[in-house]
Design a protein around this motif. Structure first.
Motif, PDB file in Angstrom:
ATOM      1  N   PHE A  21    -112.957  35.541 -12.325  1.00 23.27           N
ATOM      2  CA  PHE A  21    -112.721  34.062 -12.627  1.00 23.27           C
ATOM      3  C   PHE A  21    -112.555  33.847 -14.042  1.00 23.27           C
ATOM      4  N   ARG A  22    -113.149  34.549 -14.775  1.00 27.10           N
ATOM      5  CA  ARG A  22    -112.779  34.356 -16.398  1.00 27.10           C
ATOM      6  C   ARG A  22    -111.448  34.787 -16.743  1.00 27.10           C
ATOM      7  N   LEU A  23    -110.991  35.677 -15.927  1.00 23.40           N
ATOM      8  CA  LEU A  23    -109.726  36.220 -16.371  1.00 23.40           C
ATOM      9  C   LEU A  23    -108.748  35.225 -15.995  1.00 23.40           C
ATOM     10  N   TRP A  24    -108.965  34.597 -14.851  1.00 23.81           N
ATOM     11  CA  TRP A  24    -108.059  33.437 -14.295  1.00 23.81           C
ATOM     12  C   TRP A  24    -108.005  32.300 -15.127  1.00 23.81           C
ATOM     13  N   ARG A  25    -109.207  31.967 -15.710  1.00 22.16           N
ATOM     14  CA  ARG A  25    -109.423  30.837 -16.704  1.00 22.16           C
ATOM     15  C   ARG A  25    -108.706  31.071 -18.003  1.00 22.16           C
ATOM     16  N   GLU A  26    -108.474  32.571 -18.460  1.00 20.83           N
ATOM     17  CA  GLU A  26    -107.976  32.760 -19.615  1.00 20.83           C
ATOM     18  C   GLU A  26    -106.529  32.407 -19.488  1.00 20.83           C
ATOM     19  N   TYR A  27    -105.730  32.606 -18.235  1.00 22.61           N
ATOM     20  CA  TYR A  27    -104.449  32.240 -18.100  1.00 22.61           C
ATOM     21  C   TYR A  27    -104.335  30.772 -17.941  1.00 22.61           C
ATOM     22  N   GLU A  28    -104.989  30.338 -17.227  1.00 19.90           N
ATOM     23  CA  GLU A  28    -105.072  28.754 -17.006  1.00 19.90           C
ATOM     24  C   GLU A  28    -105.312  27.739 -18.118  1.00 19.90           C
ATOM     25  N   GLU A  29    -106.247  28.181 -19.092  1.00 17.14           N
ATOM     26  CA  GLU A  29    -106.675  27.486 -20.373  1.00 17.14           C
ATOM     27  C   GLU A  29    -106.185  28.311 -21.481  1.00 17.14           C
ATOM     28  N   GLY A  30    -105.347  29.414 -21.441  1.00 17.00           N
ATOM     29  CA  GLY A  30    -104.955  29.846 -22.644  1.00 17.00           C
ATOM     30  C   GLY A  30    -106.049  30.417 -23.547  1.00 17.00           C
TER      31      GLY A  30
END
Length: 183
Positions: A110-119
């Motif tokens: 989920f943290r990795l996914w957020r890194e993409y979504e939120e830059g």
């Protein structure tokens, strides 16, 4: 259970990218088709950045690239016209949380996914760059195949030109723009 997640991820192979459908491409790429080339672009760009001395975690970038569209296995590829009526970000966040809970390390994914979504990281921003670049390569390919009315997708050139990575990949971005205009 992880097996359930892997089976559900197979939806990405069946779900078309709706932006192309709405522009008259009758059999467009699937979300999985798109995600594969995003991962490939990420690999090559991350390796090139690393070779030029930029501090980047190639493995982390690849992980982000591989999961960046996974939530779309549940919420599908929601076109911009529909996003006016619903909160795509909220829907994808909920789907991502529910999907990643089936993995061995839900918080990390989920943290990795957020890194993409939120830059939130260089790696996440690189995948976003690769995502837009892939979309433009696909637009170029569809235009060469005779499909028209794809100008709106080319607005992503501005995003690429304003990106922190543009200086590293200017030749790539401008080469694609030049091919489109036939220079």
């Amino acid at each position: 259970m992880l097996l359930d997640l892997l089976i559900e991820a197979g939806n990405l192979k069946k779900l078309p990218r709706t932006g192309w459908l709405l522009r008259g491409v009758p059999n467009p790429e699937s979300i999985a088709d798109h995600s594969y080339r995003v991962a490939l672009i990420t690999l090559f760009l991350a390796d090139e950045l690393k070779a030029s001395g930029v501090e980047i975690d190639v493995e982390r970038a690849l992980k982000i690239a591989l999961i960046h569209d996974l939530a779309e296995a549940r919420v599908t590829d929601i076109p911009l016209s529909a996003q006016y009526y619903l909160d795509k970000g909220k829907a994808e966040k909920k789907a991502a949380m529910e999907l990643f809970i089936k993995t061995p390390n839900p918080r990390e994914y989920f943290r990795l996914w957020r890194e993409y979504e939120e830059g939130l990281s260089r790696e996440g921003r690189l995948v976003k760059f690769a995502d837009r670049l892939e979309m433009l390569i696909q637009a170029y390919e569809y235009e060469r195949a005779g499909f028209a009315d794809l100008d709106e997708f080319w607005g992503a050139l501005d995003y690429l030109r304003e990106s922190e990575f543009y200086g590293h990949f200017k030749e790539l971005v401008e080469g694609l723009a030049e091919r489109r205009t036939g220079r």
